[in-house]
Design a protein around this motif. Structure first.
Motif, PDB file in Angstrom:
ATOM      1  N   LEU A  34     -27.863  75.949  14.255  1.00 17.22           N
ATOM      2  CA  LEU A  34     -26.944  75.419  13.251  1.00 17.22           C
ATOM      3  C   LEU A  34     -25.982  74.397  13.849  1.00 17.22           C
ATOM      4  N   ILE A  35     -25.454  74.705  14.999  1.00 21.27           N
ATOM      5  CA  ILE A  35     -24.503  73.802  15.652  1.00 21.27           C
ATOM      6  C   ILE A  35     -25.194  72.520  16.103  1.00 21.27           C
ATOM      7  N   VAL A  36     -26.364  72.665  16.702  1.00 19.40           N
ATOM      8  CA  VAL A  36     -27.085  71.489  17.207  1.00 19.40           C
ATOM      9  C   VAL A  36     -27.554  70.606  16.063  1.00 19.40           C
ATOM     10  N   SER A  37     -28.077  71.204  15.000  1.00 20.87           N
ATOM     11  CA  SER A  37     -28.577  70.383  13.889  1.00 20.87           C
ATOM     12  C   SER A  37     -27.430  69.708  13.127  1.00 20.87           C
ATOM     13  N   LEU A  38     -26.289  70.375  12.994  1.00 16.30           N
ATOM     14  CA  LEU A  38     -25.151  69.741  12.335  1.00 16.30           C
ATOM     15  C   LEU A  38     -24.615  68.575  13.160  1.00 16.30           C
ATOM     16  N   SER A  39     -24.465  68.773  14.458  1.00 15.68           N
ATOM     17  CA  SER A  39     -23.981  67.676  15.304  1.00 15.68           C
ATOM     18  C   SER A  39     -25.003  66.545  15.375  1.00 15.68           C
ATOM     19  N   SER A  40     -26.281  66.883  15.373  1.00 15.02           N
ATOM     20  CA  SER A  40     -27.323  65.859  15.368  1.00 15.02           C
ATOM     21  C   SER A  40     -27.305  65.063  14.071  1.00 15.02           C
ATOM     22  N   THR A  41     -27.051  65.743  12.962  1.00 17.03           N
ATOM     23  CA  THR A  41     -26.954  65.057  11.675  1.00 17.03           C
ATOM     24  C   THR A  41     -25.803  64.063  11.678  1.00 17.03           C
ATOM     25  N   LEU A  42     -24.658  64.481  12.182  1.00 18.99           N
ATOM     26  CA  LEU A  42     -23.498  63.594  12.200  1.00 18.99           C
ATOM     27  C   LEU A  42     -23.698  62.399  13.129  1.00 18.99           C
ATOM     28  N   ILE A  43     -24.268  62.647  14.291  1.00 21.35           N
ATOM     29  CA  ILE A  43     -24.505  61.554  15.241  1.00 21.35           C
ATOM     30  C   ILE A  43     -25.529  60.567  14.697  1.00 21.35           C
ATOM     31  N   ALA A  44     -26.592  61.065  14.082  1.00 21.13           N
ATOM     32  CA  ALA A  44     -27.608  60.176  13.517  1.00 21.13           C
ATOM     33  C   ALA A  44     -27.052  59.382  12.340  1.00 21.13           C
ATOM     34  N   PHE A  45     -26.164  59.987  11.549  1.00 21.83           N
ATOM     35  CA  PHE A  45     -25.551  59.271  10.438  1.00 21.83           C
ATOM     36  C   PHE A  45     -24.691  58.114  10.940  1.00 21.83           C
ATOM     37  N   ILE A  46     -23.911  58.360  11.970  1.00 21.52           N
ATOM     38  CA  ILE A  46     -23.077  57.302  12.542  1.00 21.52           C
ATOM     39  C   ILE A  46     -23.953  56.197  13.141  1.00 21.52           C
ATOM     40  N   GLY A  47     -25.045  56.579  13.805  1.00 21.06           N
ATOM     41  CA  GLY A  47     -25.959  55.589  14.368  1.00 21.06           C
ATOM     42  C   GLY A  47     -26.654  54.760  13.307  1.00 21.06           C
ATOM     43  N   ALA A  48     -27.017  55.379  12.177  1.00 20.09           N
ATOM     44  CA  ALA A  48     -27.651  54.635  11.091  1.00 20.09           C
ATOM     45  C   ALA A  48     -26.673  53.642  10.471  1.00 20.09           C
ATOM     46  N   ILE A  49     -25.429  54.055  10.315  1.00 21.14           N
ATOM     47  CA  ILE A  49     -24.424  53.136   9.779  1.00 21.14           C
ATOM     48  C   ILE A  49     -24.188  51.975  10.737  1.00 21.14           C
ATOM     49  N   ALA A  50     -24.158  52.252  12.021  1.00 20.57           N
ATOM     50  CA  ALA A  50     -23.970  51.173  13.010  1.00 20.57           C
ATOM     51  C   ALA A  50     -25.148  50.197  12.979  1.00 20.57           C
ATOM     52  N   GLY A  51     -26.365  50.706  12.852  1.00 19.63           N
ATOM     53  CA  GLY A  51     -27.534  49.830  12.769  1.00 19.63           C
ATOM     54  C   GLY A  51     -27.535  48.987  11.511  1.00 19.63           C
ATOM     55  N   TYR A  52     -27.137  49.593  10.407  1.00 17.15           N
ATOM     56  CA  TYR A  52     -27.085  48.856   9.135  1.00 17.15           C
ATOM     57  C   TYR A  52     -26.033  47.747   9.192  1.00 17.15           C
ATOM     58  N   ARG A  53     -24.884  48.066   9.751  1.00 16.98           N
ATOM     59  CA  ARG A  53     -23.832  47.042   9.853  1.00 16.98           C
ATOM     60  C   ARG A  53     -24.223  45.926  10.815  1.00 16.98           C
ATOM     61  N   ALA A  54     -24.965  46.264  11.873  1.00 19.37           N
ATOM     62  CA  ALA A  54     -25.439  45.232  12.797  1.00 19.37           C
ATOM     63  C   ALA A  54     -26.452  44.324  12.105  1.00 19.37           C
ATOM     64  N   GLN A  55     -27.339  44.898  11.295  1.00 22.12           N
ATOM     65  CA  GLN A  55     -28.291  44.072  10.550  1.00 22.12           C
ATOM     66  C   GLN A  55     -27.564  43.118   9.610  1.00 22.12           C
ATOM     67  N   ARG A  56     -26.576  43.625   8.914  1.00 17.13           N
ATOM     68  CA  ARG A  56     -25.839  42.775   7.978  1.00 17.13           C
ATOM     69  C   ARG A  56     -25.096  41.669   8.708  1.00 17.13           C
ATOM     70  N   ARG A  57     -24.539  41.971   9.865  1.00 18.30           N
ATOM     71  CA  ARG A  57     -23.820  40.951  10.626  1.00 18.30           C
ATOM     72  C   ARG A  57     -24.771  39.866  11.113  1.00 18.30           C
ATOM     73  N   ILE A  58     -25.962  40.262  11.553  1.00 18.25           N
ATOM     74  CA  ILE A  58     -26.936  39.282  12.033  1.00 18.25           C
ATOM     75  C   ILE A  58     -27.394  38.395  10.880  1.00 18.25           C
ATOM     76  N   ARG A  59     -27.671  38.983   9.743  1.00 23.81           N
ATOM     77  CA  ARG A  59     -28.125  38.196   8.595  1.00 23.81           C
ATOM     78  C   ARG A  59     -27.017  37.322   8.027  1.00 23.81           C
ATOM     79  N   ARG A  60     -25.781  37.745   8.164  1.00 28.37           N
ATOM     80  CA  ARG A  60     -24.658  36.950   7.674  1.00 28.37           C
ATOM     81  C   ARG A  60     -24.509  35.668   8.484  1.00 28.37           C
ATOM     82  N   TYR A  61     -24.827  35.723   9.772  1.00 30.74           N
ATOM     83  CA  TYR A  61     -24.735  34.532  10.609  1.00 30.74           C
ATOM     84  C   TYR A  61     -25.970  33.651  10.494  1.00 30.74           C
ATOM     85  N   GLY A  62     -26.878  33.964   9.599  1.00 30.68           N
ATOM     86  CA  GLY A  62     -28.032  33.103   9.352  1.00 30.68           C
ATOM     87  C   GLY A  62     -29.095  33.168  10.419  1.00 30.68           C
TER      88      GLY A  62
END
Length: 103
Positions: A34-62
Motif C-alpha cells: 500500500l505504501i509503495v503503490s501510493l508513493s509510486s502513484t504520486l511520483i508517476a503523476f508528478i512525472g507525467a505532469i512534468a513531461g506534459y508541461r515540457a511538451q507544451r513548452r517545446i511546442r510553444r517555441y515552435g
C-alpha cells in the motif's frame, strides 16, 4: 549550444521521476504494498505532469528546442506507470479493507 536550443529541464525531470519510481519499487519491495503503490502513484503523476508541461513548452517555441522525444517518453511512460500503480493501490486497499487489516 545556444541557450534557446537546449531541452527544457522538465523533460529531464520527467525521466528522472521515472527512474526514481523504478528505484522505489526495487528498493522498497519488502515494505507494505500500500505504501509503495501510493508513493509510486504520486511520483508517476508528478512525472507525467512534468513531461506534459515540457511538451507544451517545446511546442510553444515552435520546435526550436530539442528534447520533444525525451518529453514524450517521459510523459507516456509516467502516465502508464501512474495508471498501473493506481490500479494496484486501489486493489490492495480494497483487499486490505475486506480482510479487516484497515478500518
Amino acid at each position: 549550444m545556444p541557450e534557446d536550443r537546449r531541452e527544457p529541464l522538465l523533460a529531464r525531470v520527467s525521466l528522472l521521476f521515472l527512474l526514481i519510481n523504478i528505484f522505489l519499487w526495487v528498493g522498497f519491495r519488502n515494505v507494505d504494498v500500500l505504501i509503495v503503490s501510493l508513493s509510486s502513484t504520486l511520483i508517476a503523476f508528478i512525472g507525467a505532469i512534468a513531461g506534459y508541461r515540457a511538451q507544451r513548452r517545446i511546442r510553444r517555441y515552435g520546435g526550436r528546442i530539442q528534447g520533444e522525444g525525451m518529453a514524450t517518453v517521459g510523459y507516456y511512460a509516467n502516465l502508464v506507470l501512474f495508471l498501473l500503480a493506481l490500479l494496484l493501490f486501489c486493489y490492495s486497499f480494497a483487499m486490505a479493507v475486506l480482510r479487516g487489516e484497515i478500518l
